[in-house]
Each structure stands twice: as C-alpha cells, then as structure tokens.
Design a protein around this motif. Structure first.
Motif, PDB file in Angstrom:
ATOM      1  N   VAL A   8       0.857  -1.190   0.000  1.00 37.00           N
ATOM      2  CA  VAL A   8       0.000   0.000   0.000  1.00 37.00           C
ATOM      3  C   VAL A   8       0.888   1.232   0.000  1.00 37.00           C
ATOM      4  O   VAL A   8       1.639   1.478   0.951  1.00 37.00           O
ATOM      5  N   ILE A  12       8.374   6.166  -3.217  1.00 34.70           N
ATOM      6  CA  ILE A  12       9.688   5.545  -3.417  1.00 34.70           C
ATOM      7  C   ILE A  12       9.789   4.219  -2.654  1.00 34.70           C
ATOM      8  O   ILE A  12      10.352   3.238  -3.157  1.00 34.70           O
ATOM      9  N   VAL A  13       9.208   4.161  -1.445  1.00 30.15           N
ATOM     10  CA  VAL A  13       9.370   2.965  -0.605  1.00 30.15           C
ATOM     11  C   VAL A  13       8.573   1.790  -1.177  1.00 30.15           C
ATOM     12  O   VAL A  13       9.114   0.693  -1.391  1.00 30.15           O
ATOM     13  N   GLU A  34      -2.230   2.474  -4.898  1.00 39.22           N
ATOM     14  CA  GLU A  34      -1.956   3.898  -4.699  1.00 39.22           C
ATOM     15  C   GLU A  34      -3.237   4.690  -4.920  1.00 39.22           C
ATOM     16  O   GLU A  34      -3.909   4.532  -5.929  1.00 39.22           O
ATOM     17  N   CYS A  43       4.975  12.263  -0.042  1.00 38.18           N
ATOM     18  CA  CYS A  43       6.255  12.738   0.508  1.00 38.18           C
ATOM     19  C   CYS A  43       7.334  12.783  -0.567  1.00 38.18           C
ATOM     20  O   CYS A  43       8.127  13.718  -0.624  1.00 38.18           O
ATOM     21  N   THR A  44       7.360  11.744  -1.388  1.00 38.34           N
ATOM     22  CA  THR A  44       8.481  11.604  -2.319  1.00 38.34           C
ATOM     23  C   THR A  44       8.549  12.796  -3.270  1.00 38.34           C
ATOM     24  O   THR A  44       9.610  13.418  -3.424  1.00 38.34           O
ATOM     25  N   SER A  47       9.712  16.052  -1.679  1.00 42.38           N
ATOM     26  CA  SER A  47      10.965  16.052  -0.920  1.00 42.38           C
ATOM     27  C   SER A  47      12.018  16.929  -1.580  1.00 42.38           C
ATOM     28  O   SER A  47      11.861  17.380  -2.709  1.00 42.38           O
ATOM     29  N   GLY A  49      15.041  15.812  -2.075  1.00 37.11           N
ATOM     30  CA  GLY A  49      15.875  14.910  -2.866  1.00 37.11           C
ATOM     31  C   GLY A  49      17.285  14.699  -2.341  1.00 37.11           C
ATOM     32  O   GLY A  49      18.152  14.211  -3.063  1.00 37.11           O
ATOM     33  N   GLY A 173      -6.522   3.119  -6.027  1.00 42.35           N
ATOM     34  CA  GLY A 173      -7.599   2.983  -5.045  1.00 42.35           C
ATOM     35  C   GLY A 173      -7.093   3.353  -3.669  1.00 42.35           C
ATOM     36  O   GLY A 173      -5.887   3.335  -3.417  1.00 42.35           O
ATOM     37  N   ALA A 207       3.244   9.424   4.938  1.00 42.37           N
ATOM     38  CA  ALA A 207       2.655  10.164   6.055  1.00 42.37           C
ATOM     39  C   ALA A 207       1.314   9.554   6.481  1.00 42.37           C
ATOM     40  O   ALA A 207       0.824   9.828   7.580  1.00 42.37           O
ATOM     41  N   LEU A 212      -3.101   3.902   8.213  1.00 40.07           N
ATOM     42  CA  LEU A 212      -3.215   2.561   7.630  1.00 40.07           C
ATOM     43  C   LEU A 212      -3.025   1.482   8.713  1.00 40.07           C
ATOM     44  O   LEU A 212      -3.757   0.486   8.767  1.00 40.07           O
ATOM     45  N   ARG A 227       5.926  20.789   6.510  1.00 37.68           N
ATOM     46  CA  ARG A 227       7.213  21.477   6.310  1.00 37.68           C
ATOM     47  C   ARG A 227       7.109  22.408   5.111  1.00 37.68           C
ATOM     48  O   ARG A 227       6.447  22.088   4.129  1.00 37.68           O
ATOM     49  N   HIS A 313       4.583  17.071   3.557  1.00 37.26           N
ATOM     50  CA  HIS A 313       4.312  16.485   4.876  1.00 37.26           C
ATOM     51  C   HIS A 313       5.321  15.376   5.145  1.00 37.26           C
ATOM     52  O   HIS A 313       5.338  14.360   4.443  1.00 37.26           O
ATOM     53  N   TYR A 314       6.164  15.596   6.160  1.00 39.39           N
ATOM     54  CA  TYR A 314       7.100  14.545   6.567  1.00 39.39           C
ATOM     55  C   TYR A 314       6.320  13.313   7.031  1.00 39.39           C
ATOM     56  O   TYR A 314       5.253  13.436   7.642  1.00 39.39           O
ATOM     57  N   LEU A 345      13.652   9.419   1.175  1.00 41.91           N
ATOM     58  CA  LEU A 345      13.885   9.347  -0.273  1.00 41.91           C
ATOM     59  C   LEU A 345      15.165   8.550  -0.530  1.00 41.91           C
ATOM     60  O   LEU A 345      15.189   7.600  -1.292  1.00 41.91           O
ATOM     61  N   GLN A 346      16.221   8.948   0.189  1.00 37.19           N
ATOM     62  CA  GLN A 346      17.516   8.279   0.023  1.00 37.19           C
ATOM     63  C   GLN A 346      17.502   6.851   0.579  1.00 37.19           C
ATOM     64  O   GLN A 346      18.279   6.001   0.161  1.00 37.19           O
TER      65      GLN A 346
HETATM   66  C1  LIG Z   1       9.608  18.897   2.406  1.00 34.52           C
HETATM   67  C2  LIG Z   1      10.265  17.545   2.456  1.00 34.52           C
HETATM   68  C3  LIG Z   1      11.623  17.423   2.220  1.00 34.52           C
HETATM   69  C4  LIG Z   1      12.237  16.165   2.258  1.00 34.52           C
HETATM   70  N1  LIG Z   1      13.562  16.081   1.958  1.00 34.52           N
HETATM   71  C5  LIG Z   1      14.146  14.871   1.932  1.00 34.52           C
HETATM   72  C6  LIG Z   1      15.497  14.747   1.539  1.00 34.52           C
HETATM   73  O1  LIG Z   1      16.166  15.729   1.213  1.00 34.52           O
HETATM   74  N2  LIG Z   1      16.043  13.503   1.515  1.00 34.52           N
HETATM   75  C7  LIG Z   1      15.335  12.389   1.864  1.00 34.52           C
HETATM   76  O2  LIG Z   1      15.895  11.301   1.857  1.00 34.52           O
HETATM   77  N3  LIG Z   1      14.045  12.478   2.238  1.00 34.52           N
HETATM   78  C8  LIG Z   1      13.431  13.686   2.272  1.00 34.52           C
HETATM   79  N4  LIG Z   1      12.138  13.792   2.646  1.00 34.52           N
HETATM   80  C9  LIG Z   1      11.448  12.599   3.151  1.00 34.52           C
HETATM   81  C10 LIG Z   1      11.039  11.686   2.033  1.00 34.52           C
HETATM   82  O3  LIG Z   1      10.383  12.422   1.034  1.00 34.52           O
HETATM   83  C11 LIG Z   1      10.110  10.597   2.569  1.00 34.52           C
HETATM   84  O4  LIG Z   1      10.680  10.000   3.716  1.00 34.52           O
HETATM   85  C12 LIG Z   1       9.910   9.506   1.525  1.00 34.52           C
HETATM   86  O5  LIG Z   1       9.534  10.083   0.309  1.00 34.52           O
HETATM   87  C13 LIG Z   1       8.862   8.532   1.993  1.00 34.52           C
HETATM   88  O6  LIG Z   1       8.524   7.728   0.893  1.00 34.52           O
HETATM   89  P1  LIG Z   1       7.215   6.857   0.931  1.00 34.52           P
HETATM   90  O7  LIG Z   1       7.160   6.086  -0.321  1.00 34.52           O
HETATM   91  O8  LIG Z   1       7.150   6.131   2.218  1.00 34.52           O
HETATM   92  O9  LIG Z   1       6.052   7.945   1.036  1.00 34.52           O
HETATM   93  P2  LIG Z   1       5.195   8.661  -0.111  1.00 34.52           P
HETATM   94  O10 LIG Z   1       6.008   9.135  -1.224  1.00 34.52           O
HETATM   95  O11 LIG Z   1       4.330   9.657   0.588  1.00 34.52           O
HETATM   96  O12 LIG Z   1       4.312   7.478  -0.654  1.00 34.52           O
HETATM   97  C14 LIG Z   1       3.264   6.937   0.136  1.00 34.52           C
HETATM   98  C15 LIG Z   1       2.066   6.786  -0.754  1.00 34.52           C
HETATM   99  O13 LIG Z   1       1.081   6.059  -0.045  1.00 34.52           O
HETATM  100  C16 LIG Z   1      -0.167   6.480  -0.511  1.00 34.52           C
HETATM  101  N5  LIG Z   1      -1.160   6.089   0.485  1.00 34.52           N
HETATM  102  C17 LIG Z   1      -1.157   6.395   1.811  1.00 34.52           C
HETATM  103  N6  LIG Z   1      -2.201   5.846   2.411  1.00 34.52           N
HETATM  104  C18 LIG Z   1      -2.907   5.164   1.461  1.00 34.52           C
HETATM  105  C19 LIG Z   1      -4.103   4.411   1.475  1.00 34.52           C
HETATM  106  N7  LIG Z   1      -4.830   4.244   2.595  1.00 34.52           N
HETATM  107  N8  LIG Z   1      -4.521   3.829   0.319  1.00 34.52           N
HETATM  108  C20 LIG Z   1      -3.799   3.997  -0.837  1.00 34.52           C
HETATM  109  N9  LIG Z   1      -2.673   4.736  -0.908  1.00 34.52           N
HETATM  110  C21 LIG Z   1      -2.234   5.309   0.234  1.00 34.52           C
HETATM  111  C22 LIG Z   1      -0.007   7.988  -0.662  1.00 34.52           C
HETATM  112  O14 LIG Z   1      -0.935   8.537  -1.568  1.00 34.52           O
HETATM  113  C23 LIG Z   1       1.420   8.111  -1.139  1.00 34.52           C
HETATM  114  O15 LIG Z   1       1.524   8.289  -2.533  1.00 34.52           O
HETATM  115  C24 LIG Z   1      11.480  15.021   2.587  1.00 34.52           C
HETATM  116  C25 LIG Z   1      10.111  15.128   2.817  1.00 34.52           C
HETATM  117  C26 LIG Z   1       9.489  16.373   2.742  1.00 34.52           C
HETATM  118  C27 LIG Z   1       8.012  16.464   2.978  1.00 34.52           C
END
Ligand SMILES: Cc1cc2nc3c(=O)[nH]c(=O)nc-3n(C[C@H](O)[C@H](O)[C@H](O)COP(=O)(O)OP(=O)(O)OC[C@H]3O[C@@H](n4cnc5c(N)ncnc54)[C@H](O)[C@@H]3O)c2cc1C
Length: 389
Positions: A8, A12-13, A34, A43-44, A47, A49, A173, A207, A212, A227, A313-314, A345-346
């Motif tokens: 879910v 990036i993760v 998604e 978040c991704t 971010s 980057g 979804g 976030a 979930l 942020r 949103h972190y 992200l990293q």
């Molecule tokens: C302003 C800012 C700056 C940042 N800078 C950096 C940086 O310089 N370097 C770094 O490494 N990290 C950085 N980060 C952190 C980084 O972006 C996140 O830790 C990382 O992107 C998390 O990836 P993710 O795939 O878990 O989350 P996301 O990219 O948020 O993906 C999660 C997805 O889950 C989906 N989702 C959630 N709940 C549901 C649901 N119930 N049903 C279906 N879909 C759902 C969402 O729509 C979303 O697309 C930053 C973050 C922010 C906000």
C-alpha cells in the motif's frame, strides 16, 4: 482479486519494495495500491531529494549508502536513458562549540561505516567555502563524495515503472479497511468497496502510514508533519555559492542550490509544529525565522527574493525519528516500511530491498535492520537519530 503481496503506497518505498521483490526472484503475485496516481502530494514528490551519510545511526548510513550505490549504477539498473540529475555537491553540517563533540562522534560513526566525510575547523571552512561567515562555528562536517541531491520524482518513477514492467499490478484505489482472520491480515477493502485478498501487506503509506496501521488495529506513531520549502532568487550569488553543498546551519536552517536558484527551510521545534496538515505556505515563517539567520551566515543572501515555495508532509515517527521496518510481532504478515522522518527518499531503495528480503527469506541479507523493528515501538524504547533535518 487476490495477491500474494499487497503493497500500500506507490511512493519511493512501495515502488522499490515491489521492484526488489521481483528482482530478487519472487514468483508470486504483487499489487501496488496507490490512491493518488499523480503522486503530487506524496512525501516523495515533495521532498528535497537529498542524500547523505551524515547520520548518527549506523543503519541509516548503510541504508543511504545502498541508495547511493543505486545512483552510481542507475543505467545498469534501469537502462541507458535513466537519469535522476544527481548533483554530488555534498552536505555540510555545521556545529558551534556546544555541538562539537556530537559532530565528532557522528563523524566517527560515519567513517566506520564507509562515509567519505571530513571535519573542517573554521579556517578550513573559510578556505573551502568563501561565501560562509564562520562566526560562532567550531567545526563543520563535509561530505567529499557520495552526498548531494537528485530529482526524487524521477527516481520513484524509475522504480515504479521497472516494477510494473516486471509484472507488478498497479491498482488505483484508497485502502479503507483491513480485515483480520485468525491473527493474520486476510484482506483489504478499497474505498469503492472492492476487496483484495492478500498473503501479506506492506505498509508503505508514507505520512498516511499511521492511519493505515490503525485499520489493522495497530498503534504506529507515524503521521504527517508540515514542512515549508522556499525557493530563492539571489542575483548576487557567486559561482562558488552556486556550487555550495546542502548546508545545515547551527540555527537549524538549511539551504542548497537548485539550478540557478536556491532552496531553504527550517524544521520547527515541537511547540511550533503547525497544527493544520493543509498545503498553505506560511511566508511569515521565512520572514521571521529564516531570512535574518540565513543572511548572517551567507551575506550574499541579504539580497534575495522568495520566488516560489511548497509544502510537504514529513512521514514523521514521533517516538524517535527513525524508520520502522519489518513485520508486526503478532500480525506477522503485516510489514512496516515507515516513519523515515525526512530521510526516506535516500533510504527508500534500501528499505524496499530489505522488505523484499524479509518476504523472500524471512531474514535480512544485505543490511541488518533488526533494531528498526516494531518491537521498540511496542515497548516505547526509542532509538534516536541525532541528525534529523
Ligand atoms: C519537504 C520535504 C523534504 C524532504 N527532503 C528529503 C530529503 O532531502 N532527503 C530524503 O531522503 N528524504 C526527504 N524527505 C522525506 C522523504 O520524502 C520521505 O521519507 C519519503 O519520500 C517517503 O517515501 P514513501 O514512499 O514512504 O512515502 P510517499 O512518497 O508519501 O508514498 C506513500 C504513498 O502512499 C499512498 N497512500 C497512503 N495511504 C494510502 C491508502 N490508505 N490507500 C492507498 N494509498 C495510500 C499515498 O498517496 C502516497 O503516494 C522530505 C520530505 C518532505 C516532505
């Protein structure tokens, strides 16, 4: 519908977990769910980057180095057209006399884990970074290689597209509920009523991970923290300043070049955290908290204009700002890859690879992430990361 693994969250993760499962030879069916396939507010996409090895926790350094290795071999991994605009300009984390010992300790941990970082005294800082005012500084830690920033959206897209090309089903979804049967997660229901039966669930909800987890009756202290990132025009910036590393001042303010412009931000203290998790930029935050300190550290920033800004949103882990990775101790087919608190992200590629190893082998093969397990959340035993930006 029925899938062996349902992931879910397609950020990036989630995308990298799907990709590495297939790459490592998982033959079962995988769905990546998604809710927002524009990915615009995840978040991704929001971010900055950044990638660094300047952490205090060895696992974080190793996870980021896994991500770095992907960047170094991007075309081998994803094909000759793959490009994420990696700018290897480094990170520079500054310390006052009060912060000297911590910076030195962190540096030792980083070096022991393969980082190419160097400590610089004020004279060394002034020599290497002529645009920097060294007043109040005792030390700086600079990443000579392996640190910098990249286009986050491109990296996420590479993983997702490669996962789909390997047979992962991308489903649009919103997961609305999780059904448990006999101590296992049995199925998910989407907001449109569709039920998806699953062998296991990976929470990669960014976030939204806490929400979930609650659907499965699990209390995970991960939620959104608002942020602001400001884009600055600085006509007087020297060529050297345009090549600056991502610099973190002793006041907590960070900035870095972004093309011909700059970006900057400042994470608030707990008491100042914005209450509303909306998408409104607070320009007063820049005027009142950032601009003066930025100009004091880099005089060229006295004449700047905020030309743009965005909110992200972190995916914040309120217990200790470290990731939560691995299965729930009781609901063992519900796995977490959450709570990266501004450095996911990293770490997304390393976390995705780790999730794939757990599902395929039941144990970690590349990086031992046992300390990032949910057990510390359940027992409220924090494992603090000192370098949260
Ligand atoms: C302003 C800012 C700056 C940042 N800078 C950096 C940086 O310089 N370097 C770094 O490494 N990290 C950085 N980060 C952190 C980084 O972006 C996140 O830790 C990382 O992107 C998390 O990836 P993710 O795939 O878990 O989350 P996301 O990219 O948020 O993906 C999660 C997805 O889950 C989906 N989702 C959630 N709940 C549901 C649901 N119930 N049903 C279906 N879909 C759902 C969402 O729509 C979303 O697309 C930053 C973050 C922010 C906000």
């Amino acid at each position: 519908m029925k899938y062996d693994v349902v992931i879910v969250g397609g950020g990036i993760v989630g995308s990298s977990a799907a990709y590495f499962l297939k790459k490592q030879g998982f033959t079962g069916s995988i769905a990546l769910i998604e809710r927002d396939t524009s990915y615009a507010k995840g978040c991704t996409a929001r971010s900055c980057g950044g990638i660094r090895q300047q952490f205090s926790t060895p696992e974080n350094i190793k996870l980021s180095r896994f991500g770095l290795n992907i960047l170094r071999h991007l075309k081998e991994e994803f094909g000759p057209e793959a490009d994420v605009s990696f700018r290897e300009y480094g990170y520079l984390i500054l310390a006052s006399e009060n912060g000297r010992t911590i910076l030195e300790e962190n540096h030792s941990v980083q070096i022991a884990n393969g980082a190419d970082n160097v400590l610089l005294d004020p004279e060394g800082l002034a020599r290497q970074f002529p645009w920097l005012v060294t007043d109040g500084l005792a030390l700086g830690c600079f990443g000579k290689s392996g640190e910098g920033w990249l286009d986050p959206y491109s990296l996420m897209s590479l993983f997702r597209k490669a996962a789909v090309a390997k047979g992962v089903a991308l489903i649009q979804g919103e997961v609305a509920s999780v059904r448990k049967v006999a101590g296992k997660a049995a199925s998910l229901t989407l907001a449109d009523g569709q039920e998806i039966i699953c062998g296991s669930i990976v929470n990669a909800g960014g976030a939204g991970a806490g929400a979930l987890a609650r659907m499965a009756g699990i209390d995970l202290p991960v939620g959104p923290r608002k942020r602001y990132v400001y884009v600055l025009d600085c006509p007087g910036a020297s060529e050297a300043l345009h090549k600056a590393p991502l610099t973190v001042d002793i006041s907590g303010i960070y900035f870095r070049p972004e093309g011909q412009q700059f970006i900057c931000g400042l994470s608030p203290e707990e008491a100042d955290e914005p209450r509303e998790m909306d998408w409104e930029v607070d320009y007063g935050w820049f005027e009142e908290r950032i601009w003066e300190r930025l100009a004091a550290r880099v005089p060229a920033f006295e004449a700047i204009k905020v030309v743009n800004a965005w909110v992200g949103h972190y995916d914040y882990n309120a217990l200790d700002q470290n990731a939560v990775i691995g299965p729930h101790p009781e609901l063992s087919n519900f796995l977490f890859a959450n709570g990266f608190s501004g450095h996911g992200l990293q770490q997304g590629p390393g976390a995705g690879n780790a999730i794939a190893e757990l599902i395929l082998h039941g144990s970690y093969r590349t990086i031992d992430l046992a300390r990032f397990g949910f057990e510390r959340i359940a027992s409220k035993t924090p494992l603090f990361e000192r370098n949260v930006i």
